[in-house]
Design a protein around this motif. Structure first.
Motif, PDB file in Angstrom:
ATOM      1  N   THR A 184      35.913  89.272 -18.157  1.00  0.00           N
ATOM      2  CA  THR A 184      36.124  88.834 -19.545  1.00  0.00           C
ATOM      3  C   THR A 184      36.769  87.455 -19.563  1.00  0.00           C
ATOM      4  O   THR A 184      36.517  86.655 -20.450  1.00  0.00           O
ATOM      5  CB  THR A 184      37.039  89.821 -20.289  1.00  0.00           C
ATOM      6  N   GLU A 212      35.168  84.356 -21.503  1.00  0.00           N
ATOM      7  CA  GLU A 212      35.913  83.705 -22.584  1.00  0.00           C
ATOM      8  C   GLU A 212      36.015  82.201 -22.371  1.00  0.00           C
ATOM      9  O   GLU A 212      36.038  81.425 -23.312  1.00  0.00           O
ATOM     10  CB  GLU A 212      37.320  84.316 -22.688  1.00  0.00           C
ATOM     11  N   LYS A 224      35.575  86.076 -28.728  1.00  0.00           N
ATOM     12  CA  LYS A 224      36.865  86.781 -28.782  1.00  0.00           C
ATOM     13  C   LYS A 224      36.693  88.208 -29.299  1.00  0.00           C
ATOM     14  O   LYS A 224      37.206  89.163 -28.718  1.00  0.00           O
ATOM     15  CB  LYS A 224      37.838  86.039 -29.711  1.00  0.00           C
ATOM     16  N   GLU A 225      35.941  88.306 -30.399  1.00  0.00           N
ATOM     17  CA  GLU A 225      35.743  89.627 -31.008  1.00  0.00           C
ATOM     18  C   GLU A 225      35.006  90.568 -30.065  1.00  0.00           C
ATOM     19  O   GLU A 225      35.346  91.752 -29.956  1.00  0.00           O
ATOM     20  CB  GLU A 225      34.931  89.499 -32.304  1.00  0.00           C
ATOM     21  N   TYR A 257      34.868  95.039 -26.179  1.00  0.00           N
ATOM     22  CA  TYR A 257      34.620  95.503 -24.806  1.00  0.00           C
ATOM     23  C   TYR A 257      35.862  96.197 -24.261  1.00  0.00           C
ATOM     24  O   TYR A 257      35.780  97.253 -23.651  1.00  0.00           O
ATOM     25  CB  TYR A 257      34.242  94.298 -23.947  1.00  0.00           C
ATOM     26  N   ARG A 258      37.038  95.591 -24.519  1.00  0.00           N
ATOM     27  CA  ARG A 258      38.286  96.196 -24.034  1.00  0.00           C
ATOM     28  C   ARG A 258      38.484  97.575 -24.663  1.00  0.00           C
ATOM     29  O   ARG A 258      38.896  98.520 -23.983  1.00  0.00           O
ATOM     30  CB  ARG A 258      39.480  95.287 -24.377  1.00  0.00           C
ATOM     31  N   ARG A 259      38.172  97.659 -25.964  1.00  0.00           N
ATOM     32  CA  ARG A 259      38.296  98.952 -26.640  1.00  0.00           C
ATOM     33  C   ARG A 259      37.347  99.967 -26.003  1.00  0.00           C
ATOM     34  O   ARG A 259      37.703 101.129 -25.802  1.00  0.00           O
ATOM     35  CB  ARG A 259      37.956  98.805 -28.128  1.00  0.00           C
ATOM     36  N   ALA A 275      37.173  91.734 -27.293  1.00  0.00           N
ATOM     37  CA  ALA A 275      38.098  92.759 -27.799  1.00  0.00           C
ATOM     38  C   ALA A 275      37.393  94.105 -27.902  1.00  0.00           C
ATOM     39  O   ALA A 275      37.943  95.149 -27.503  1.00  0.00           O
ATOM     40  CB  ALA A 275      38.645  92.331 -29.162  1.00  0.00           C
TER      41      ALA A 275
END
Lengths: 283, 285
Positions: B235, B239, B260-261, B266-268, B264
């Motif tokens: 990531t 980024e 960015k969205e 992906y992290r979730r 985010a």
């Protein structure tokens, strides 16, 4: 169905997608695009030949030597076996074997047209026909190296050469090349899908070599010679061997070769057009 | 009747000459890619032929094809100046999507249209002969990219310089480390600025210094209205390199938007998967 649209970056407008090209259109484009990249497949084929004999002093002429040794050995033995004079037998065997090498090479290697280059097919977008042209051209290069033997043998056992008839070689070679292309496409695709095809083809080629009058004179069959004349492999060799040795070609050889080429092209093209897009998934 | 506008319409020559317009885009509409997985008897012609003549059980046996839907219903528009990061877990369909974009795979369903010259860095090894020297391989790989050896020869020095391989450029490529191979492959593939550059995640294996240099080069030609599509797990890298993101999960596009969205999201997604796995473990234990 909602119309398919795309943002046109040129005008900043939303435009509709054009109709997709048909399968036949794509296949034709593929064949032509491959032709347009002739510099690529000629270079690659030359490289193939060079790499195969890398490190040997003779280079590609190693192949010539192998063929020469085979012709010499077989010539002496088989002329005794068939009770013919070396003077008659050796030129027939030489020319026959050299063109058989071309045909057998294209057929057996044709099974690997796409499998052998799967790494490239999977990674780079290139016309599929490019791999086909490369293979056929590579085999023609081998033929050119082997061809050196023919004038040597004809000088050793001089026959009257019908110079005018040598023109016949040209249409003959063109037909064989076209045949080579469709064979490589068809066998290449079938082999990519069905992996048991290459060994099957290899054994068939071996059988065909013995039943085709390559190393034995067709006259040896006597009144049964007609069925050997119907063999398309014989037809292909006959139209090239006849003019070189100043002999007449068998009555149906040209028509058989023409019909086989036409039928093969049609079948191969239909297959190529239908399954072209699947090749990348098969290999 | 449906009005059909020619998609790959010719841009006026004068525009091109002045560099006013350069049109490059990638466009996917409802694209599906099904992989037939051939195994065992479905690879055999003999079995297939037998099956068509006998039907019954044999047919099922011989045609034991399993289709894997690698991409399903993907619709994406990528236009000039987009630096797109493709992210997703292993097996999410990133590489398949890259291959569709590179024109290697034709979609089984749906439409794919593109305009602009494509350079794809999917595999480092393509067109590289391990026994030839780095310098010879510049010409070789160039050929597979459709660049004539004559033109490539004139660029060879420039490419060799960019790799910073020094004397190694005249050594056989089989002596190279993975990182050196990446330097060589990247330098060759980008020596002529492509309209569309497609890269798989192996690039991330390069060292930090070269990555920075590579990033500068890519930014340079993306500013010159090109497209970059980069697939990666990292990531951080995505980024840094990209301005747009696409999150793939099990062959579907979950979200597209500013990088960015998407990161985010992906992290979730990873968090969710981890939580799910933990829950399963707890249930099992």
């Amino acid at each position: 169905m909602q119309p398919e649209t795309v943002f046109d970056a040129c005008t900043g407008q939303i435009v509709e997608l054009t109709e997709p090209p048909t399968r036949i259109g794509l296949a034709v484009t593929d064949l032509l695009e491959g032709m347009r990249k002739s510099w690529l497949w000629t270079t690659l084929a030359q490289q193939d030949v060079k790499l195969r004999y890398r490190g040997s002093i003779l280079g590609p002429f190693w192949q010539t030597l192998t063929t020469g040794a085979m012709i010499g050995g077989m010539g002496v033995i088989y002329s005794k076996l068939f009770r013919t004079e070396l003077y008659d037998y050796l030129p027939m065997l030489t020319v026959g074997l050299i063109f058989w090498t071309l045909i057998a090479g294209i057929v057996t290697e044709g099974c690997g047209t796409f499998i052998a280059v799967q790494g490239i097919i999977q990674q780079v977008k290139l016309p599929f026909s490019l791999h086909v042209y490369r293979l056929v051209y590579r085999n023609l290069l081998t033929l050119a190296h082997n061809f050196v033997i023919i004038p040597i043998v004809l000088l050793m056992y001089p026959h009257p050469i019908a110079w005018l008839r040598l023109i016949e070689l040209l249409p003959g070679l063109v037909l064989i090349t076209i045949t080579g292309i469709w064979v490589a496409i068809l066998l290449g695709m079938i082999s990519a899908r069905f992996r048991d095809v290459p060994p099957i083809v290899a054994s068939i080629v071996q059988v065909v070599f013995f039943v085709t009058p390559v190393m034995w004179p067709i006259q040896a069959l006597g009144s049964n010679a007609w069925w050997a004349q119907l063999n398309p492999f014989f037809a292909a060799i006959d139209v090239l061997r006849g003019p070189l040795l100043g002999q007449s070609t068998a009555p149906y050889s040209w028509s058989i070769l023409l019909v086989a080429t036409a039928l093969g092209c049609a079948a191969s093209f239909a297959f190529f057009a239908r399954f072209r897009s699947r090749i990348a998934f098969w290999v | 009747m449906r009005r059909v506008v020619c998609l790959l319409r010719q841009v006026p020559f004068s525009y091109r000459l002045l560099g006013l317009v350069s049109l490059s885009f990638l466009c996917l509409r409802n694209v599906c890619v099904d992989f037939p997985i051939y195994q065992g008897s479905s690879r055999s012609l003999k079995k297939a032929l037998l099956a068509t003549s006998t039907h019954g059980n044999l047919a099922r046996d011989a045609l034991d094809r399993i289709n894997i839907r690698a991409l399903s219903d993907v619709s994406i528009d990528i236009v000039n100046g987009d630096r797109v990061g493709l992210i997703g877990l292993n097996g999410a369909g990133k590489t398949t999507l890259l291959k569709v974009l590179a024109g290697v795979y034709e979609p089984t369903q749906g439409r794919f249209a593109s305009s602009g010259s494509v350079s794809s860095l999917l595999d480092i090894q393509v067109g590289l002969n391990p026994d030839a020297t780095g310098r010879e391989n510049i010409i070789l790989r160039g050929m597979y990219m459709g660049i004539h050896p004559r033109e490539m020869r004139s660029r060879a020095t420039e490419v060799a310089e960019f790799t910073e391989l020094g004397h190694y450029i005249d050594m056989p490529v089989r002596t190279y480390s993975a990182g050196m191979m990446i330097r060589l492959a990247f330098s060759i593939s980008t020596c002529i600025p492509p309209d569309i550059l497609i890269m798989d995640e192996w690039l991330t294996a390069g060292d930090a210094q070269f990555l920075e240099k590579a990033q500068r080069r890519v930014e340079d030609f993306v500013r010159g209205s090109s497209i970059l599509v980069l697939a990666s797990h990292s990531t951080e890298l995505v980024e840094r390199w990209c301005n747009r993101g696409i999150l793939l999960h099990q062959g579907r596009v979950i979200i597209t938007g500013p990088i960015k969205e998407v990161v985010a999201a992906y992290r979730r997604l990873i968090g969710g998967e981890a939580a799910q796995a933990a829950a399963q473990m707890a249930a099992a234990g």
